[in-house]
Design a protein around this motif. Sequence first.
Motif, PDB file in Angstrom:
ATOM      1  N   ALA A 382       0.371  -1.443   4.899  1.00  0.00           N
ATOM      2  CA  ALA A 382       1.419  -0.674   5.579  1.00  0.00           C
ATOM      3  C   ALA A 382       1.386   0.779   5.115  1.00  0.00           C
ATOM      4  O   ALA A 382       1.323   1.056   3.918  1.00  0.00           O
ATOM      5  N   PRO A 383       1.430   1.742   6.040  1.00  0.00           N
ATOM      6  CA  PRO A 383       1.346   3.159   5.654  1.00  0.00           C
ATOM      7  C   PRO A 383       2.673   3.695   5.137  1.00  0.00           C
ATOM      8  O   PRO A 383       3.731   3.081   5.304  1.00  0.00           O
ATOM      9  N   LEU A 384       2.617   4.869   4.541  1.00  0.00           N
ATOM     10  CA  LEU A 384       3.811   5.560   4.083  1.00  0.00           C
ATOM     11  C   LEU A 384       4.686   5.983   5.252  1.00  0.00           C
ATOM     12  O   LEU A 384       4.198   6.239   6.353  1.00  0.00           O
ATOM     13  N   LEU A 385       5.982   6.078   4.995  1.00  0.00           N
ATOM     14  CA  LEU A 385       6.881   6.654   5.985  1.00  0.00           C
ATOM     15  C   LEU A 385       6.521   8.120   6.228  1.00  0.00           C
ATOM     16  O   LEU A 385       6.071   8.821   5.317  1.00  0.00           O
ATOM     17  N   PRO A 386       6.728   8.621   7.448  1.00  0.00           N
ATOM     18  CA  PRO A 386       6.356  10.018   7.744  1.00  0.00           C
ATOM     19  C   PRO A 386       7.058  11.040   6.861  1.00  0.00           C
ATOM     20  O   PRO A 386       6.482  12.080   6.538  1.00  0.00           O
ATOM     21  N   GLU A 387       8.309  10.757   6.458  1.00  0.00           N
ATOM     22  CA  GLU A 387       9.011  11.738   5.631  1.00  0.00           C
ATOM     23  C   GLU A 387       8.336  11.949   4.275  1.00  0.00           C
ATOM     24  O   GLU A 387       8.538  12.987   3.627  1.00  0.00           O
ATOM     25  N   SER A 393       5.069  18.235  -1.104  1.00  0.00           N
ATOM     26  CA  SER A 393       5.342  17.922  -2.508  1.00  0.00           C
ATOM     27  C   SER A 393       5.394  16.423  -2.775  1.00  0.00           C
ATOM     28  O   SER A 393       5.006  15.972  -3.860  1.00  0.00           O
ATOM     29  N   MET A 394       5.874  15.638  -1.824  1.00  0.00           N
ATOM     30  CA  MET A 394       6.078  14.207  -2.068  1.00  0.00           C
ATOM     31  C   MET A 394       4.915  13.344  -1.614  1.00  0.00           C
ATOM     32  O   MET A 394       4.864  12.162  -1.968  1.00  0.00           O
ATOM     33  N   ARG A 395       3.976  13.896  -0.836  1.00  0.00           N
ATOM     34  CA  ARG A 395       2.911  13.068  -0.276  1.00  0.00           C
ATOM     35  C   ARG A 395       2.084  12.380  -1.359  1.00  0.00           C
ATOM     36  O   ARG A 395       1.889  11.159  -1.324  1.00  0.00           O
ATOM     37  N   LYS A 396       1.610  13.135  -2.315  1.00  0.00           N
ATOM     38  CA  LYS A 396       0.754  12.537  -3.344  1.00  0.00           C
ATOM     39  C   LYS A 396       1.522  11.587  -4.254  1.00  0.00           C
ATOM     40  O   LYS A 396       1.060  10.452  -4.492  1.00  0.00           O
ATOM     41  N   PRO A 397       2.693  11.965  -4.829  1.00  0.00           N
ATOM     42  CA  PRO A 397       3.396  10.997  -5.690  1.00  0.00           C
ATOM     43  C   PRO A 397       3.844   9.747  -4.945  1.00  0.00           C
ATOM     44  O   PRO A 397       3.841   8.657  -5.511  1.00  0.00           O
ATOM     45  N   ALA A 398       4.225   9.890  -3.664  1.00  0.00           N
ATOM     46  CA  ALA A 398       4.641   8.712  -2.900  1.00  0.00           C
ATOM     47  C   ALA A 398       3.455   7.791  -2.635  1.00  0.00           C
ATOM     48  O   ALA A 398       3.571   6.565  -2.733  1.00  0.00           O
ATOM     49  N   LYS A 399       2.311   8.374  -2.297  1.00  0.00           N
ATOM     50  CA  LYS A 399       1.117   7.554  -2.065  1.00  0.00           C
ATOM     51  C   LYS A 399       0.693   6.833  -3.328  1.00  0.00           C
ATOM     52  O   LYS A 399       0.356   5.638  -3.298  1.00  0.00           O
ATOM     53  N   SER A 400       0.716   7.533  -4.453  1.00  0.00           N
ATOM     54  CA  SER A 400       0.356   6.898  -5.724  1.00  0.00           C
ATOM     55  C   SER A 400       1.358   5.817  -6.105  1.00  0.00           C
ATOM     56  O   SER A 400       0.968   4.754  -6.602  1.00  0.00           O
ATOM     57  N   LEU A 401       2.638   6.072  -5.846  1.00  0.00           N
ATOM     58  CA  LEU A 401       3.660   5.086  -6.181  1.00  0.00           C
ATOM     59  C   LEU A 401       3.513   3.839  -5.325  1.00  0.00           C
ATOM     60  O   LEU A 401       3.683   2.709  -5.819  1.00  0.00           O
ATOM     61  N   LEU A 402       3.194   4.008  -4.047  1.00  0.00           N
ATOM     62  CA  LEU A 402       2.989   2.854  -3.179  1.00  0.00           C
ATOM     63  C   LEU A 402       1.810   2.010  -3.663  1.00  0.00           C
ATOM     64  O   LEU A 402       1.898   0.773  -3.721  1.00  0.00           O
ATOM     65  N   ARG A 403       0.718   2.662  -4.016  1.00  0.00           N
ATOM     66  CA  ARG A 403      -0.451   1.937  -4.536  1.00  0.00           C
ATOM     67  C   ARG A 403      -0.110   1.219  -5.839  1.00  0.00           C
ATOM     68  O   ARG A 403      -0.452   0.043  -6.029  1.00  0.00           O
ATOM     69  N   ASP A 404       0.587   1.906  -6.747  1.00  0.00           N
ATOM     70  CA  ASP A 404       0.919   1.305  -8.040  1.00  0.00           C
ATOM     71  C   ASP A 404       1.925   0.166  -7.894  1.00  0.00           C
ATOM     72  O   ASP A 404       1.874  -0.816  -8.645  1.00  0.00           O
ATOM     73  N   ALA A 405       2.856   0.281  -6.931  1.00  0.00           N
ATOM     74  CA  ALA A 405       3.828  -0.798  -6.714  1.00  0.00           C
ATOM     75  C   ALA A 405       3.125  -2.052  -6.215  1.00  0.00           C
ATOM     76  O   ALA A 405       3.457  -3.175  -6.626  1.00  0.00           O
ATOM     77  N   ARG A 406       2.167  -1.891  -5.310  1.00  0.00           N
ATOM     78  CA  ARG A 406       1.406  -3.050  -4.838  1.00  0.00           C
ATOM     79  C   ARG A 406       0.632  -3.692  -5.982  1.00  0.00           C
ATOM     80  O   ARG A 406       0.557  -4.920  -6.095  1.00  0.00           O
ATOM     81  N   ARG A 407       0.088  -2.855  -6.835  1.00  0.00           N
ATOM     82  CA  ARG A 407      -0.682  -3.385  -7.961  1.00  0.00           C
ATOM     83  C   ARG A 407       0.218  -4.093  -8.971  1.00  0.00           C
ATOM     84  O   ARG A 407      -0.129  -5.169  -9.470  1.00  0.00           O
ATOM     85  N   SER A 408       1.378  -3.513  -9.289  1.00  0.00           N
ATOM     86  CA  SER A 408       2.274  -4.165 -10.251  1.00  0.00           C
ATOM     87  C   SER A 408       2.864  -5.447  -9.668  1.00  0.00           C
ATOM     88  O   SER A 408       3.112  -6.410 -10.412  1.00  0.00           O
ATOM     89  N   ALA A 409       3.090  -5.489  -8.349  1.00  0.00           N
ATOM     90  CA  ALA A 409       3.536  -6.740  -7.725  1.00  0.00           C
ATOM     91  C   ALA A 409       2.465  -7.814  -7.863  1.00  0.00           C
ATOM     92  O   ALA A 409       2.755  -8.979  -8.178  1.00  0.00           O
ATOM     93  N   THR A 410       1.218  -7.418  -7.650  1.00  0.00           N
ATOM     94  CA  THR A 410       0.108  -8.365  -7.815  1.00  0.00           C
ATOM     95  C   THR A 410       0.054  -8.900  -9.239  1.00  0.00           C
ATOM     96  O   THR A 410      -0.085 -10.111  -9.470  1.00  0.00           O
ATOM     97  N   GLU A 411       0.184  -8.011 -10.216  1.00  0.00           N
ATOM     98  CA  GLU A 411       0.097  -8.417 -11.612  1.00  0.00           C
ATOM     99  C   GLU A 411       1.256  -9.332 -11.999  1.00  0.00           C
ATOM    100  O   GLU A 411       1.051 -10.347 -12.687  1.00  0.00           O
ATOM    101  N   ALA A 412       2.466  -8.993 -11.560  1.00  0.00           N
ATOM    102  CA  ALA A 412       3.624  -9.811 -11.933  1.00  0.00           C
ATOM    103  C   ALA A 412       3.522 -11.212 -11.327  1.00  0.00           C
ATOM    104  O   ALA A 412       3.781 -12.216 -12.010  1.00  0.00           O
ATOM    105  N   TRP A 413       3.159 -11.299 -10.042  1.00  0.00           N
ATOM    106  CA  TRP A 413       3.029 -12.620  -9.420  1.00  0.00           C
ATOM    107  C   TRP A 413       1.889 -13.418 -10.047  1.00  0.00           C
ATOM    108  O   TRP A 413       1.985 -14.639 -10.203  1.00  0.00           O
TER     109      TRP A 413
END
Length: 490
Positions: A382-387, A393-413
């Motif tokens: 699923a892609p990032l929201l347009p906002e 300023s938020m494009r890079k940190p939001a993209k990195s956060l989305l990738r890291d959240a998917r990875r931490s969800a994988t690790e926790a499960w």
Amino acid sequence: MRWWLVNSGVGWMPFTFFNRYAKWCFVAFSAAGITLLSAVAGTHLWIEKVEFATESDPNCVKWEWDVEAERWGQSEMGGTDPSLGFMARFGIRSAWLEHHWTSPGTLKQVNPPFNRFGTLDDLAPIERRLETARNFLDGVLDIALPKESAGLLRPQTVTDIVIRRADISERMGTKAGLTEARSDLQRLWGRLPAKGPLASRIALKLGDLNFRLGDSDNALAWWARCIQMTTPSGGEFAQTALPLPAVPSSPPPSPAGQRTLASALVSLSAFYAMSGQLRQAQALEESALDLLRSVRSLDSSPSPASSPQALHALYILHRSSLISVHLAEVLYALKNPPAQSMKWLSQAAQSSEQIAFALAGLPLVHPKAPGSKIAHPPSPDAPLLPEYSKSPSMRKPAKSLLRDARRSATEAWNLLGVLHEGKGDIKSLQASLDCYERALGWAGVTPNGVHGNVKAGEGILEVEWKALWGSYNRVREALHMKKAIGESRK
């Protein structure tokens, strides 16, 4: 007869043909050259006016995403610093283009030159795009440093370029690249006042680099500097021996300071856990989670949160999720009951999924059962929201956060699946299988399910994917065998 051929013009026909051919070639090559130059000029104009534009959203400025934006020597009005000159400005834009628009999958890896990084790991391959971007920035600094000495540049210009070069060196992933990045940031540290958001982020990065290079003492010292600078009473620290880093009693008032402190606490948590200091790790993690919960409570307000505020809250929540995973592992290593670890892992998994869904604009519940508590299926593509994706300023940190959240969800499960699997009964094996399946979903399983065409998603290493896939198949076979034995006994 020869006289007739000459006077009739037949003898000049080959020369006429070659003349026309030369004219057509000249026109074709000229058109191709003009088209190429126009494309290059248009690309650089786009980078200058769009990618290097200043932040215009007041909410981004309020939540200090602009101070953490990736800077490439921009001026106050946007675009590269005019005082750099044509060649240096062209080099900065070329480095940005190579770093962001060149796909690493389309280029082969090359070995770094022996005169660049010494002999630490010269045979380690690196991506060509990173080496090319680094070379561009080397040339830019050769031009910029003399101009800075002459007082012709903005004070921030060379600092921005050195930070970008250090970032690219770190991304090369080799020990030599990490050493070069640390050297750049250490030289930069001497140029800056030991206070403010930039100095605290550099201290955090130096702590992380020293940790990756195996220098634990220096890592702790830099993390202590970072935490001291972000605390409300920290300010500019004294240039003396620092105490061991500790969790402050209250969060900093600055949003950027809160994010930097949260990242420093994650780094400290990982250090204590990996170095075997389990009691120290547990104490720090429990205190850090209490502190980060108070940060999130400060963000709560009756009015709907703006996108910058929501991203800030999600960032802090993700760091809490990472520390929760660390705490679960530490409690298990300390021989605590598995139920305690499972509680923290469940919280981390749910929080990570909440972050991923929020950044992609997806509901938490299943779209076909909105009134139930059935969770939304994993959405690794699923892609990032347009906002977020359209914000400079938020494009890079939001993209990195989305990738890291998917990875931490994988690790926790995945870790939850391991703990359930250890019990061995049918109910636990079924729960373990569900956890592994959920982890595979976040790791990159296609919408056709785990039996379809599967592949690892972004941020998931191939070895991790194979281990997760092997765990899923192992539990599935064990569950089938348990059920078969149970049916035969009836």
